[in-house]
Design an enzyme around this catalytic site. Structure first.
Site, short mmCIF file in Angstrom:
data_model
loop_
_atom_site.label_atom_id
_atom_site.label_comp_id
_atom_site.label_asym_id
_atom_site.label_seq_id
_atom_site.Cartn_x
_atom_site.Cartn_y
_atom_site.Cartn_z
N ASP B 25 -11.79 0.67 2.80
CA ASP B 25 -10.48 1.29 2.71
C ASP B 25 -9.42 0.30 3.18
OD1 ASP B 25 -9.28 4.58 3.69
OD2 ASP B 25 -8.19 2.84 2.95
N HIS B 27 -5.99 0.90 3.34
CA HIS B 27 -4.71 1.47 3.76
C HIS B 27 -4.28 0.87 5.09
CE1 HIS B 27 -5.77 4.77 0.92
NE2 HIS B 27 -4.46 4.71 0.70
#
Lengths: 462, 156
Positions: B25, B27
């Site tokens: 991930d 983000h």
């Protein structure tokens, strides 16, 4: 005429370069066997006398400086906490100081670890562990473990500063006479701090190791032995890349040194991800980075090289027409002669050097790892991205005396078959044809402008 | 000689917390905001960044002697990414470290109470749903750390 005598005391050969400081030219070079079995100073004296023959009687030799990798080089043991963190940071600091890391230890030392360290008998121990304000217990435990040994080598404390004094006290109270505190090699997570460790190690090298290695008598003929040879080469690479206040360098570069026992790679480059969408993981690497591969060399490490890649690969890279050659016998002959004499021997040296450069660069350069996420393919980068580095310099006998230095250095280039290894894509190749890299490093500290110009004038573009 | 007043060791200020985004991930914005906010609240923040593995968190916590680990999991694979985390902490000698997790922990809409129960059973001390929960997490962290520091009874 002002001159400088610059000496590299190697394990096998002692090299001497004589430089005209006014004209900024190489006056002479000499290479003599290192007299390690009798007194190293004898070989040094012979080499200096040989090199000085070319000097006019009116010459003023302003500097006589030496570096050394003799007597096994600077052998260090590194101790930290987490292998991927402070142990790795300490190892990198040791390598940039020009050391040969002979053992790495993590977490709390066991009795077995302590026996192993004692048997290895290092020249210096680098003791790290815990970020500043972080773990204290591990480095204290390890200090207590080392305090109980009979080791007499210097110990450099480069761990959690909160307990450095206590660590030093534990060691000194138990008879360890040479204990130096320096800055934490990893003061906070993700930050690696090699410079202070490097200068502390160097200071110990000058003061103590030189005597221990039998180099003290060398100081009868030189001003001083100033640093381990790999440190001199790293300084040369840095000067060539970065330049000085008055002259620009050539920019980011890689330098490769193929010797009889090891292959050293130096990169002067930032190496951070060049594209968005690539995530950098792991410890950041030093801008001036050195790696050394003890199993990649043309003479004493030739057999370990064959073991790791196989005889067929060596024969293939040597481009030998006689594929039935008894390679091991040929290498034994080369080990005795030192210098190749036949075409076949020259080819074998070329083949082995190509493999040394290929493998050493693979280990030095950063790598990409593809990762599949819900958002598509993403890349993680470990280590330095050297793909945009524009200059590769070859130095040391394994490349300089090779029948095809360019062919050898081409092995350092990005390979489309292995695109995840971030080697330089389109570099220009240079040869340090007068073998002065170490000399430039020595001179760079006292006459950086001259040292840079001399280096630039003695690089041959291939 | 007058005894010096003992410092208030039950305060959370200066405690080290490890934060990061676990799994595949990227983000990063929320992760950076979390770092800034925690620092403003007085914590010493160690940020292992995005795409962090379990080992990244644990090793950072060991090296920095952290008091807490705050894991963000945003793309719904929290359960699989965090499987065995508490056990690894125990193996690594930090078995009693505070561990929080928050974000989009599961795929799709699931009953929050069930999700929370599942993650607490995995060894997480506190579990936060998706949304703006950072403020709550920080308050909980202050309380948990203060209580722990008090229980340890630090004295000069």
């Amino acid at each position: 005429m002002n001159a400088a005598i610059l000496i590299d005391i190697g394990s096998t050969f002692t090299k001497v370069v004589c430089v005209d400081l006014d004209k900024e030219e190489i006056v002479s070079r000499a290479e003599v066997p290192t007299t390690v079995k009798t007194n190293i100073a004898i070989g040094v004296h012979t080499g200096i006398k040989e090199a000085e023959k070319a000097l006019p009687s009116t010459a003023n030799v302003k500097y006589r400086l030496a570096c050394s990798s003799a007597a096994g080089g600077l052998r260090m043991v590194v101790i930290g906490l987490v292998p991927r963190l402070t142990v790795e940071a300490a190892k990198r600091a040791a390598l940039t100081a020009g050391a040969k890391v002979i053992g790495t230890f993590s977490y709390k030392l066991t009795n077995r670890d302590v026996s192993e360290i004692t048997q290895k008998n290092p020249d210096i121990i680098l003791l790290a562990g815990g970020t500043d304000g972080g773990d204290e217990e591990n480095i204290l435990h390890n200090a207590r473990a080392l305090a109980c040994t009979k080791l007499k080598c210097p110990i450099v404390i480069a761990g959690n500063r909160a307990v450095s004094d206590e660590v030093a006290k534990i060691l000194m109270k138990n008879g360890k006479k040479e204990v130096k505190i320096t800055e934490n090699v990893m003061p906070e997570l993700g930050k690696i701090n090699v410079n202070f460790v490097q200068s502390t190690i160097r200071e110990i090298f000058i003061r103590r190791i030189i005597r221990a290695k039998g180099l003290k008598d060398v100081e009868n003929f030189v001003d001083r032995v100033v640093m381990p040879t790999p440190m001199a080469c790293l300084k040369a690479a840095f000067l060539l890349a970065m330049g000085t206040k008055k002259q620009p360098g050539i920019g980011e570069l890689v330098a490769i040194d193929v010797g009889g026992a090891t292959t050293d790679v130096y990169s002067i480059a930032d190496g951070m991800p060049r594209e968005s969408g690539i995530v950098y993981k792991g410890l950041p690497e030093p801008y001036a980075k050195r790696t050394v591969e003890g199993d990649l060399g043309l003479r004493s490490s030739a057999f370990s090289l064959i073991e790791s890649v196989g005889e067929e690969e060596v024969i293939r890279k040597s481009e030998l027409t006689n594929t039935n050659i008894d390679l091991r016998r040929a290498i034994m002959r080369l080990n005795m002669k030192k210098v190749p004499q036949t075409e076949e021997e020259l080819s074998i040296d070329m083949g082995m050097a190509r493999i040394c450069v290929e493998k050493a660069m693979e280990r030095h350069a950063g790598k990409l790892e593809a990762c599949f996420s819900p958002f598509g393919e993403v890349y993680i980068q470990y280590g330095k991205d050297l793909t945009e580095v524009k200059h590769i310099v070859g130095t040391a006998g394994g490349i300089i005396h090779n029948k095809n230095p360019k062919r050898v250095l081409e092995e350092a280039v990005f390979n489309k078959k292995n695109p995840l290894i971030l080697k330089p894509k389109k570099p220009i190749f240079y040869l340090d044809y007068n073998y002065i890299f170490y000399a430039v490093g020595l001179l760079s500290e006292i006459e950086p402008e001259k040292a840079l110009r001399i280096m630039l004038n003695n690089l041959r573009r291939l | 000689m007058k005894k010096r007043k003992t410092a208030d060791k039950s305060s959370y200020v200066g405690n080290t917390v490890v934060i990061g985004v676990i799994g595949a991930d990227m983000h990063v914005v929320a992760n950076k905001l979390m770092e800034i906010t925690l620092k403003e609240e007085g914590f010493n923040v160690v940020n292992v960044g995005v795409m962090a593995s379990q080992e990244d968190f644990i090793e950072a916590a060991i090296e920095t002697k952290a008091e807490a680990i705050l894991i963000s999991s945003i793309y719904g694979h929290g359960e699989i990414d965090c499987k065995g985390f508490r056990e690894k902490c125990k193996e690594a000698g930090i078995g009693d470290i505070l561990i929080y997790i928050g974000g989009n922990l599961v795929v799709g809409k699931q009953d929050w109470k069930t999700v929370e129960k599942k993650f607490k059973a995995m060894g997480f001390d506190r579990v936060y749903p998706p949304g703006d929960t950072l403020k709550q997490a920080i308050e909980d962290l202050k309380r948990d750390l203060s209580r722990r520091n008090h229980e340890r009874g630090h004295t000069d």
